[in-house]
Scaffold this motif. Structure first.
Motif, short mmCIF file in Angstrom:
data_model
loop_
_atom_site.label_atom_id
_atom_site.label_comp_id
_atom_site.label_asym_id
_atom_site.label_seq_id
_atom_site.Cartn_x
_atom_site.Cartn_y
_atom_site.Cartn_z
N THR B 32 12.67 0.95 -9.21
CA THR B 32 12.01 1.04 -7.92
C THR B 32 12.97 0.93 -6.75
OG1 THR B 32 11.61 -1.31 -7.99
CG2 THR B 32 9.86 0.11 -8.79
N GLY B 33 14.16 0.46 -7.01
CA GLY B 33 15.10 0.26 -5.92
C GLY B 33 15.46 1.59 -5.28
N PRO B 34 15.36 1.66 -3.98
CA PRO B 34 15.66 2.93 -3.32
C PRO B 34 17.13 3.31 -3.45
CG PRO B 34 15.20 1.20 -1.71
CD PRO B 34 14.87 0.64 -3.06
N ARG B 92 3.52 6.69 -2.92
CA ARG B 92 4.47 5.87 -3.68
C ARG B 92 5.71 6.68 -4.07
NH1 ARG B 92 2.62 1.41 -6.26
NH2 ARG B 92 3.66 1.97 -8.17
N ALA B 95 7.78 6.79 -1.01
CA ALA B 95 8.40 5.49 -0.75
C ALA B 95 9.58 5.25 -1.67
CB ALA B 95 7.36 4.39 -0.92
N ILE B 97 9.08 4.30 -4.74
CA ILE B 97 8.63 3.31 -5.73
C ILE B 97 8.42 3.99 -7.07
CG2 ILE B 97 6.77 1.73 -6.35
CD1 ILE B 97 6.20 1.44 -3.37
N VAL B 113 7.26 0.82 4.22
CA VAL B 113 5.90 0.97 3.70
C VAL B 113 5.05 -0.20 4.16
CG1 VAL B 113 4.57 1.48 1.62
CG2 VAL B 113 7.04 1.81 1.61
N PHE B 115 1.27 -1.61 2.96
CA PHE B 115 0.25 -1.36 1.95
C PHE B 115 -1.12 -1.78 2.45
CE2 PHE B 115 4.25 -2.06 -0.18
CZ PHE B 115 4.30 -1.02 -1.10
N GLU B 117 -3.00 -4.12 1.17
CA GLU B 117 -2.93 -5.57 1.30
C GLU B 117 -1.60 -5.88 1.97
OE1 GLU B 117 -1.73 -4.85 -2.34
OE2 GLU B 117 -3.15 -3.31 -1.78
N ARG B 119 0.67 -7.99 1.44
CA ARG B 119 1.76 -8.28 0.49
C ARG B 119 2.87 -9.11 1.13
NH1 ARG B 119 2.52 -3.23 -3.64
NH2 ARG B 119 0.36 -2.56 -3.69
N LEU B 120 2.49 -10.13 1.85
CA LEU B 120 3.48 -11.06 2.38
C LEU B 120 3.77 -12.10 1.31
CD1 LEU B 120 1.83 -11.62 5.87
CD2 LEU B 120 3.77 -10.15 5.36
N ARG B 175 6.99 -6.12 9.68
CA ARG B 175 8.01 -6.10 8.64
C ARG B 175 8.50 -4.68 8.39
NH1 ARG B 175 6.41 -8.28 2.78
NH2 ARG B 175 5.11 -6.43 2.88
N ARG B 179 12.63 -2.55 10.50
CA ARG B 179 13.66 -1.77 9.83
C ARG B 179 13.97 -0.46 10.56
NH1 ARG B 179 13.52 -5.16 5.46
NH2 ARG B 179 11.93 -6.43 6.42
#
Lengths: 334, 279
Positions: B32-34, B92, B95, B97, B113, B115, B117, B119-120, B175, B179
């Motif tokens: 998944t790492g870009p 995805r 992204a 992912i 991204v 999402f 939710e 996702r914190l 968040r 970036r």
């Protein structure tokens, strides 16, 4: 707001029966009246075309008079000065202690079976004064500390390896799951052959007892970390090590601490066994020595010290949890 | 804009972006790492997102099958479709992912991204969450500026679990924004918010987009949201983008605008929900 009015009313009012008294009930009936037309709306629309909107309660034949319940604010009416929680919690143990003392004083419990609490206290004081208790305690504490350190590190490292990597799981998890079914206390004869009767075998036994609970809980906790959080953190460009440090390990921390608490219990258990099988110092040694002379008071003092130690370490972990997991908002009981 | 090509490693590294859609078996490109497992080809392109012949299978069934997509820099694109049509899968892929795909995908290196939710990470305070993975000097200063921009300057040190749904989603947006992405991917960011908070969130997204001008791909099932925010609404079905509807109405959009109303009826019909106005 009719609803809030009627509940406020209900709190101040004594529990009134469903047919409400005229003065206070006049407002209480407001709530059902506003509700009733809505629930029976279709019936009104079809059958009672002559009755327009705000029809009085009970006008239509189909309208049932709802049963009214008076809601009380929790603890609002009878606010007594509460007995402090710690006092309530202490009452059980104190009662037990009193019964024990009573039994000893009346001769129901003989001193050879179990000495009275009063004797236990004086014996403990004597043992503190002559230094034997403190010496034994320090020796035992040292064994547990080393065992926790070595066993904890081993369990943690193995859990991280098999939690983070598939290959690690294949390599580590199967043997660990097999070994965990082994009753580790049964290893004492082997440990004595391998390490002798000195400190090493005792520390190894404690380490063995500690390693498995830490391993199992940490491994499960790592695998239980929310994959969506890991994914989101991945999109933020975290490197692998950062991902482990910021996401996976903190996420697994609650489970790790459960493992730590459990392993502390096992550590004291392992210590008691190790010290009673073969020792020339430590709390267990004191107990074995006392057995020779039927000193039940000394044995009781040592037992109490053991349990106090268990209690203290458990409290330490709880404190640790409170600090490390302050972000949690879990269910904390009612 | 620095753009790089995500594509199976088996492709030739000739430096030229291959957008011709040669389908290749992708092996185990699941990281998944870009920064990993993709053949990186820097190139100058006029498009922010360029997708050609994308195919993604789940258990032998192609959810995305020969999809093409181009998004211009700074363009706001809404991706509509019935649930299960593959719009989230496409997001995805964009992204980075999901790289278990065939076809050619090029996206900006700087992408973020948000999402559905938030996702914190619940164990990190809000500003630490926003700062996660942020490099360069004065990270905290940039984080505070981003939180200020989404109206969360008063919750900087709060634990995420104490935030309301709207606040958490705004933190997630901060968040992403901090970036300074060239491509902002939003996966139904307003779907789990209450109606009023959703309207405020949409206004915030519009505002942030106008100020920072990233290309945006917004996955949504809400036609009104698409019409309020996007330059283009794409409808996805049968694994491809079946409809491309430009929205020319002036901003800020008024829901009662006749053009918007007509588009609304049109889009709803495309999505299988005919309205009285359309029929």
């Amino acid at each position: 707001m009719p609803a809030s009015e009627s509940t406020a009313l209900a709190v101040t009012e004594p529990p009134s029966s469903p047919p409400a008294p005229p003065a206070a009930g006049a407002e209480a009936t407001v709530a059902p009246r506003t509700v009733a037309p809505r629930t029976s709306a279709p019936a009104v629309a079809v059958g009672a075309a002559d009755a327009p909107s705000g029809a009085p309660a009970g006008a239509g034949p189909s309208r049932r008079r709802p049963e009214i319940e008076t809601l009380r604010a929790a603890g609002g009416g009878r606010r007594r000065r509460p007995v402090p929680r710690w006092l309530r919690r202490a009452s059980g143990p104190v009662l037990l202690l009193a019964l024990w003392q009573l039994g000893s004083s009346t001769g129901f419990i003989s001193a050879q079976t179990l000495t009275s609490p009063a004797t236990v206290v004086t014996t403990a004081w004597d043992m503190i004064k002559d230094g034997s208790l403190v010496d034994g305690l320090l020796v035992s504490l040292r064994r547990v500390a080393y065992g926790l350190l070595f066993g904890g590190i081993a369990g943690l490292v193995l859990a991280v390896i098999s939690g983070l990597f598939r290959a690690g799981e294949d390599l580590v998890d199967a043997p660990m799951q097999m070994l965990r079914t082994l009753p580790f206390l049964g290893l004492i004869p082997l440990l004595i052959i391998w390490f002798g009767i000195g400190e090493t075998s005792k520390i190894v036994l404690v380490s063995l007892g500690v390693a498995f609970p830490i391993y199992l809980n940490t491994y499960a906790a790592i695998r239980d970390v929310d994959g969506r959080l890991v994914e989101a953190a991945g999109t933020l460009g975290l490197r692998r090590l950062e991902l482990v440090r910021h996401v996976i390990l903190p996420g697994a921390l609650p489970g790790m601490l459960v493992g730590l608490r459990y392993s502390l219990g096992v550590a004291w258990l392992a210590l008691v066994i190790a010290e009673q099988v073969n020792a020339d110092k430590g709390l267990g040694y004191l107990m074995m020595n006392a057995r020779e002379f039927l000193q039940t008071d000394v044995i009781t003092v040592c037992l109490i010290v053991y349990s106090l130690l268990g209690l203290a370490t458990d409290m330490l972990v709880r404190l640790l949890e409170k600090g490390a997991l302050s972000w949690r908002r879990g269910f904390s009981g009612q | 804009m620095a753009t790089r090509l995500l594509r199976p490693v088996t492709g030739s590294a000739d430096g030229e972006p291959r957008l011709s859609g040669d389908l290749q078996p992708t092996g185990d490109l699941q990281l998944t790492g870009p920064e990993r497992a993709v053949a990186v080809t820097e190139h100058e392109s006029s498009a922010a997102v360029e997708v050609r012949g994308l195919r993604r299978e789940f258990g032998g069934r192609a959810v995305i099958d020969g999809l093409d997509l181009t998004v211009a820099p700074g363009e706001f694109v809404a991706l509509l479709g019935r649930s299960g049509c593959g719009k989230s899968t496409l997001l995805r892929v964009l992204a980075g992912i999901d790289l278990d795909v065939a076809g050619a995908v090029s996206v900006p290196r700087r992408r973020a991204v948000a999402f559905q939710e938030p996702r914190l990470l619940p164990w990190k305070r809000v500003w630490r969450n926003v700062a996660l993975g942020l490099r360069g000097e004065d990270a905290r200063g940039r984080v505070l500026a981003a939180l200020d921009e989404v109206g969360l300057d008063h919750r900087v040190d709060a634990w995420p679990l104490t935030l309301s749904g709207g606040e958490a989603q705004r933190a997630a947006l901060a968040r992403a924004l901090v970036r300074e992405p060239d491509l902002l991917l939003l996966d139904e960011p307003c779907a789990s918010l209450d109606a009023l908070t959703r309207l405020r969130m949409q206004a915030l997204i519009a505002d942030l987009w106008e100020r920072h001008a990233p290309a945006v791909v917004l996955v949504t099932h809400d036609v009104d949201e698409a019409l309020a925010l996007a330059d283009r609404a794409l409808v996805m079905s049968d694994g491809v983008i079946s409809e491309d509807v430009a929205i020319h109405a002036a901003r800020p959009r008024r829901p009662a605008d006749p053009e918007i109303l007509a588009l609304r009826a049109h889009l709803l019909e495309l999505l299988g929900v005919p309205t009285p106005a359309a029929s």
